[in-house]
Design a protein around this motif. Structure first.
Motif, PDB file in Angstrom:
ATOM      1  N   GLN A  10       0.716  -1.250  -0.035  1.00 44.46           N
ATOM      2  CA  GLN A  10       0.149   0.146  -0.063  1.00 44.46           C
ATOM      3  C   GLN A  10       0.795   1.334  -0.095  1.00 44.46           C
ATOM      4  O   GLN A  10       0.328   2.417  -0.413  1.00 44.46           O
ATOM      5  N   ILE A  11       1.903   1.289   0.511  1.00 41.88           N
ATOM      6  CA  ILE A  11       2.756   2.460   0.808  1.00 41.88           C
ATOM      7  C   ILE A  11       4.101   2.303  -0.233  1.00 41.88           C
ATOM      8  O   ILE A  11       4.891   3.280  -0.126  1.00 41.88           O
ATOM      9  N   ARG A  12       4.140   1.570  -1.334  1.00 43.32           N
ATOM     10  CA  ARG A  12       5.208   1.446  -2.080  1.00 43.32           C
ATOM     11  C   ARG A  12       5.589   2.830  -2.785  1.00 43.32           C
ATOM     12  O   ARG A  12       6.657   2.968  -2.904  1.00 43.32           O
ATOM     13  N   SER A  13       4.325   3.580  -2.785  1.00 45.88           N
ATOM     14  CA  SER A  13       4.799   5.043  -3.792  1.00 45.88           C
ATOM     15  C   SER A  13       5.101   6.056  -2.906  1.00 45.88           C
ATOM     16  O   SER A  13       5.540   7.165  -3.541  1.00 45.88           O
ATOM     17  N   VAL A  14       5.454   5.954  -1.570  1.00 48.24           N
ATOM     18  CA  VAL A  14       5.879   7.081  -0.582  1.00 48.24           C
ATOM     19  C   VAL A  14       6.862   6.359   0.199  1.00 48.24           C
ATOM     20  O   VAL A  14       7.071   6.816   1.274  1.00 48.24           O
ATOM     21  N   VAL A  15       8.003   5.456  -0.240  1.00 46.08           N
ATOM     22  CA  VAL A  15       8.974   5.120   0.466  1.00 46.08           C
ATOM     23  C   VAL A  15      10.407   5.137  -0.271  1.00 46.08           C
ATOM     24  O   VAL A  15      11.186   4.189  -0.401  1.00 46.08           O
TER      25      VAL A  15
END
Length: 282
Positions: A10-15
């Motif tokens: 879910q957070i792959r685009s903000v890490v």
């Protein structure tokens, strides 16, 4: 206590950078989650053979794999509830995956599903079950357990009476293979997610949660497309699903909203879902 976690996908685009990852993990912790579920291909630079295999399967490899996730997780205070891995990788790179799981402090490896696999082929599904049994036996010797994570493809029929998912349940050995149940995908496929959950019973060790509904403002066409939603903002009977999951002793409930986030922000989305998690998962 049932742990509340977020799936790393879910957070792959903000890490993408270390600072981004630190800020995102802090946001998860501050929202009230106590765990995270990791994806092997998002935390580990892969050997060349694995990269070629991923490309052949149309798997996108993210830049976050270059970050020091072991340090990031330790600093975050989040507990790793499991590590998602590809079945071929588990069988080919067993020692490396076992070492990573132990370094992250988790005893759980989850097969993330099968790409380019014919779930209508009964013998192929039986063979898949045996490969899962083999992987589970290998991991059990190392003190780890194997779970299988469903999507909707397993709900294809292998004959007039049975789905591939039912066949996988029958053909896998509960001593070596159990399940991480995702209720979104059966709902998307028109199946009764609660009935499927009950068919797993205590073999469901982890539960992936998501809601399904509409993000439309104002008038709409006569037919609109549904998609992923924040918990409590869609139409799924999540209260009944959570209650049932807890009755079977599920050890963690993991949020994974795939896309369609409010304001296109996975962080805002998980923050909104945290209210439902806090109220219903203790």
């Amino acid at each position: 206590m049932v742990r509340k976690a977020v799936q790393q996908f879910q957070i792959r685009s903000v890490v993408g950078t270390e600072q981004q990852a630190q800020d995102t993990l802090k946001a998860i912790k501050d929202a009230g989650y106590d765990g995270i579920e990791l994806c092997g291909f998002l935390v580990r630079p892969l050997p060349k053979a694995a990269i070629e295999m991923a490309k052949a399967s149309s798997i996108e490899l993210e830049s976050s794999a270059e970050l020091d996730w072991k340090t990031l997780i330790k600093q975050s205070g989040l507990e790793v509830v499991g590590l998602h891995e590809d079945l071929d990788m588990i069988l080919m790179l067993t020692a490396s995956i076992v070492a990573d799981a132990k370094a992250y402090g988790t005893d759980t490896i989850i097969v993330t599903g099968m790409r380019s696999f014919d779930f209508s082929d009964k013998q192929a599904v039986i063979d898949l079950a045996e490969r899962l049994n083999q992987a589970g036996r290998m991991l059990e010797k190392e003190g780890l357990r194997l779970l299988y994570h469903n999507h909707n493809c397993e709900l294809r029929k292998v004959d007039a009476e049975k789905t591939a998912f039912q066949l996988l349940i029958e053909q896998t050995d509960p001593n070596y293979v159990n399940f991480e149940f995702d209720s979104y995908w059966p709902t998307e496929a028109g199946y009764d997610a609660l009935a499927l959950m009950n068919s797993l019973g205590s073999r469901m060790k982890l539960y992936h949660i998501n809601d399904r509904g509409f993000r439309v403002n104002g008038p709409s066409a006569s037919i609109i497309e549904s998609g992923s939603m924040e918990l409590g903002y869609g139409n799924m009977n999540l209260e009944a699903l959570v209650t049932t999951a807890k009755s079977y002793g599920v050890q963690a409930v993991i949020l994974e909203s795939h896309t369609n986030w409010v304001d296109d922000s996975p962080i805002q989305s998980l923050q909104l879902s945290a209210k439902f998690m806090y109220e219903h998962i203790k």
